[in-house]
Design a protein around this motif. Sequence first.
Motif, mmCIF file in Angstrom:
data_model
loop_
_atom_site.group_PDB
_atom_site.id
_atom_site.type_symbol
_atom_site.label_atom_id
_atom_site.label_comp_id
_atom_site.label_asym_id
_atom_site.label_seq_id
_atom_site.Cartn_x
_atom_site.Cartn_y
_atom_site.Cartn_z
ATOM 1 N N ASP A 63 14.005 -10.564 7.101
ATOM 2 C CA ASP A 63 15.143 -11.382 6.669
ATOM 3 C C ASP A 63 15.870 -10.809 5.451
ATOM 4 O O ASP A 63 16.714 -11.469 4.858
ATOM 5 N N LYS A 77 12.766 -16.134 12.347
ATOM 6 C CA LYS A 77 11.864 -16.913 13.193
ATOM 7 C C LYS A 77 11.954 -16.546 14.669
ATOM 8 O O LYS A 77 11.043 -16.845 15.445
ATOM 9 N N ARG A 106 9.790 -17.679 19.441
ATOM 10 C CA ARG A 106 9.907 -18.256 18.107
ATOM 11 C C ARG A 106 8.522 -18.199 17.446
ATOM 12 O O ARG A 106 7.524 -18.583 18.052
ATOM 13 N N ILE A 107 8.493 -17.698 16.213
ATOM 14 C CA ILE A 107 7.233 -17.603 15.493
ATOM 15 C C ILE A 107 6.761 -18.996 15.087
ATOM 16 O O ILE A 107 7.512 -19.770 14.488
ATOM 17 N N GLU A 108 5.520 -19.293 15.415
ATOM 18 C CA GLU A 108 4.902 -20.534 14.967
ATOM 19 C C GLU A 108 4.043 -20.311 13.733
ATOM 20 O O GLU A 108 3.964 -21.173 12.861
ATOM 21 N N CYS A 120 1.541 -12.379 15.190
ATOM 22 C CA CYS A 120 2.019 -13.757 15.073
ATOM 23 C C CYS A 120 1.653 -14.565 16.306
ATOM 24 O O CYS A 120 1.598 -14.045 17.433
#
Length: 224
Positions: A63, A77, A106-108, A120
């Motif tokens: 990011d 994400k 989507r990353i949890e 991840c």
Amino acid sequence: MPMNPRYRSPVDLPGVIPVFPLAGALLLPRGQLPLNIFEPRYLAMIDDALRDGHRLIGMIQPDGVTESPRLKPALFKVGCVGRITQLAESGDGRYIIELTGVARFRIEEELTVNTDYRQCRVTYAPFADDFVARKGEDAVDREALLRALTDFMTANDMTADWDDIKQAPTEALVNGLSMMSPYGAPEKQALLEAPDLKTRAELLVAITEIELAKGNVEGEPPLQ
């Protein structure tokens, strides 16, 4: 590119995947992304993916936080998992690979692991439509996309194989142009997170028109 395994739904993919943070790199479903792998941790990641048999790597952008030995950059994400569909050894310790996009995720949770590369826990459920090839093509304004591409290439003195472009399926055209676009990380992330093919095409046209407008400002060269 056709793949040997067929991924029909989120349940066909593992819930934990290795991730490769790379700013400016965009992978989309059924798109092909060539990568030059030379860092030891990512060479190990490729070896493990091949050894485990799933051959899957999650591409995701950092990011913007600068990486340091003590601080890993935060990640966006949403990324896209791809399967290693080509691999060559360079002879000088590198791997030259190609990933074929399967589906977005989507990353949890990022896991605490012993590997030097990051892993991840992810979910693919929000992107179930990614498993349906060419879904939403009829809603895309293909002509507007081609006009924007023509204007961009003219402004930047670029050429293209228009016969191939005109014959390409709309999904391949939208996703291929998004992946090859010379725009920055925020724009690439926006293209990745577009909810459907129509929105991605519209966003790509809008970004291109903005860049062309910037190039028309006196003293500002077009984007190269």
